[in-house]
Scaffold this active site. Structure first.
Site, short mmCIF file in Angstrom:
data_model
loop_
_atom_site.label_atom_id
_atom_site.label_comp_id
_atom_site.label_asym_id
_atom_site.label_seq_id
_atom_site.Cartn_x
_atom_site.Cartn_y
_atom_site.Cartn_z
N ARG A 172 -36.02 18.44 -41.98
CA ARG A 172 -36.50 18.74 -43.35
C ARG A 172 -36.71 20.24 -43.45
NH1 ARG A 172 -41.21 19.46 -46.12
NH2 ARG A 172 -41.36 18.50 -48.17
N LYS A 195 -43.74 26.31 -41.17
CA LYS A 195 -45.12 25.85 -40.96
C LYS A 195 -45.96 26.86 -40.18
CE LYS A 195 -44.68 21.15 -42.22
NZ LYS A 195 -44.47 19.77 -41.85
N1 PMM Z 1 -44.13 18.36 -44.49
C1 PMM Z 1 -44.54 18.68 -45.73
C2 PMM Z 1 -44.29 17.81 -46.82
N2 PMM Z 1 -43.64 16.64 -46.63
N3 PMM Z 1 -42.57 15.12 -45.19
C3 PMM Z 1 -42.18 14.77 -43.95
N4 PMM Z 1 -41.56 13.58 -43.76
N5 PMM Z 1 -42.39 15.57 -42.88
C4 PMM Z 1 -43.03 16.76 -42.98
O1 PMM Z 1 -43.22 17.44 -41.95
C5 PMM Z 1 -43.48 17.17 -44.28
C6 PMM Z 1 -43.22 16.29 -45.38
C7 PMM Z 1 -45.26 19.97 -45.97
O2 PMM Z 1 -44.40 21.04 -46.07
P1 PMM Z 1 -43.94 21.74 -47.46
O3 PMM Z 1 -45.20 22.14 -48.19
O4 PMM Z 1 -43.15 22.91 -47.00
O5 PMM Z 1 -43.13 20.77 -48.24
#
Ligand code: PMM
Length: 290
Positions: free
Chosen positions: A258, A214
């Protein structure tokens, strides 16, 4: 801490995700990538068809369904534990039919409240993330000044979500909370939340944390020109953070991380586990393990 965090591997079936945009945007490539994450030790595969990077516009419902349903069907048939990363009740319903056992809703039920009824009816697990607005305008909502700071405000706003989730009939042992790093947050807010996880854990639910790749990590590592470190070069910082969270340095234990690079984060957890074992042994016997 007791036990290791689970590892949730990110499977973004999107042309424009900020972390791995476009690399796995057709179902076949996404399935192959997800199987690789499974082989690297992912406990959960999180399949998403909507990019939530800052500024992203939403896909049509049919587009989102077309991206995630075939991938979930294939991975569930493999026996994998699959979560669907969606804010839409229709997508959650179809994903559950396809075999998803977890609904990961970055909006915590705010974008489409009917998603709570779908989850309650199916009896699956629900991840509720802290969220304030869709990604095209979320960075207009980064003020936490009125509620006693970011940790207290996020805690209060998550507690409100818990009330709605319970009211929809989702059982407490099916609820997971997430501070929503990077969503309507400035870089320092993310660090404050990471140091304040105890206050969120205090709500009584397992915590999921998504820090991987991030912007706040990119900002931490910015170059002399003031530019953030590019997304593809943030992995090591995220891995270091996973090790710290797993050892629980000054913060509450995390139930699940995650992440994008499952193998790297698994390695971090192996180091953290060894570290914790040695500390426990030393406390028990006063001696170090050979
Ligand atoms: N971040 C992203 C997408 N989905 N879901 C949860 N539960 N927590 C998060 O911090 C989160 C998520 C965005 O990141 P990406 O684009 O790398 O998937």
């Amino acid at each position: 801490m007791s036990g290791q965090p689970l590892v949730m591997g990110v499977v973004n079936v999107t042309p424009d995700s900020f972390s791995d945009g476009g690399r796995y945007d057709d179902p076949e490539r996404a399935i192959a990538h997800a199987r690789q994450l499974l082989a690297q030790g992912a406990d959960i595969l999180d399949v998403g068809g909507e990019s939530t990077r800052p500024g992203a516009t939403r896909p049509l419902l049919a587009e989102e369904l077309g991206r995630v349903v075939p991938v979930i069907e294939a991975l569930a048939a493999d026996g994998a534990l699959v979560s669907v990363d969606t804010m839409r009740s229709e997508v959650a319903a179809r994903a559950i039919e396809a075999g998803a056992q977890i609904v990961n809703d970055v909006s915590g039920g705010l974008a489409d409240p009917a998603i709570l009824d779908v989850v309650a009816g199916a009896g699956v697990t629900y991840v509720a993330m802290h969220w304030r607005a869709h990604s095209d305008r979320m960075q207009q909502f980064t003020s936490y000044a009125d509620g006693g700071g970011v940790v207290a405000t996020v805690r209060a706003e998550l507690a409100e979500r818990v009330d709605a989730i319970r009211a929809a009939g989702i059982a407490d042992d099916r609820i997971v909370l997430d501070p929503g790093l990077g969503f309507a947050k400035l870089p320092h807010h993310n660090w404050e939340l990471l140091r304040g996880l105890d206050a969120l854990a205090d709500l009584g639910f397992p915590l999921l944390v998504g820090a991987s790749r991030k912007t706040f990590l990119g900002r931490l590592l910015e170059g002399p020109d003031g530019e953030p470190r590019p997304v593809a070069e943030r992995e090591a910082a995220g891995v270091a953070l996973s090790a710290l969270l797993a050892v629980g340095v000054g913060a509450a234990p995390v139930w699940c991380l995650r992440v994008h690079d499952v193998r790297a984060h698994r390695d971090a957890l192996a180091v953290a586990a060894q570290w914790s074992r040695q500390n426990a042994d030393r406390a028990a016997t006063g001696k170090e393990r050979a």
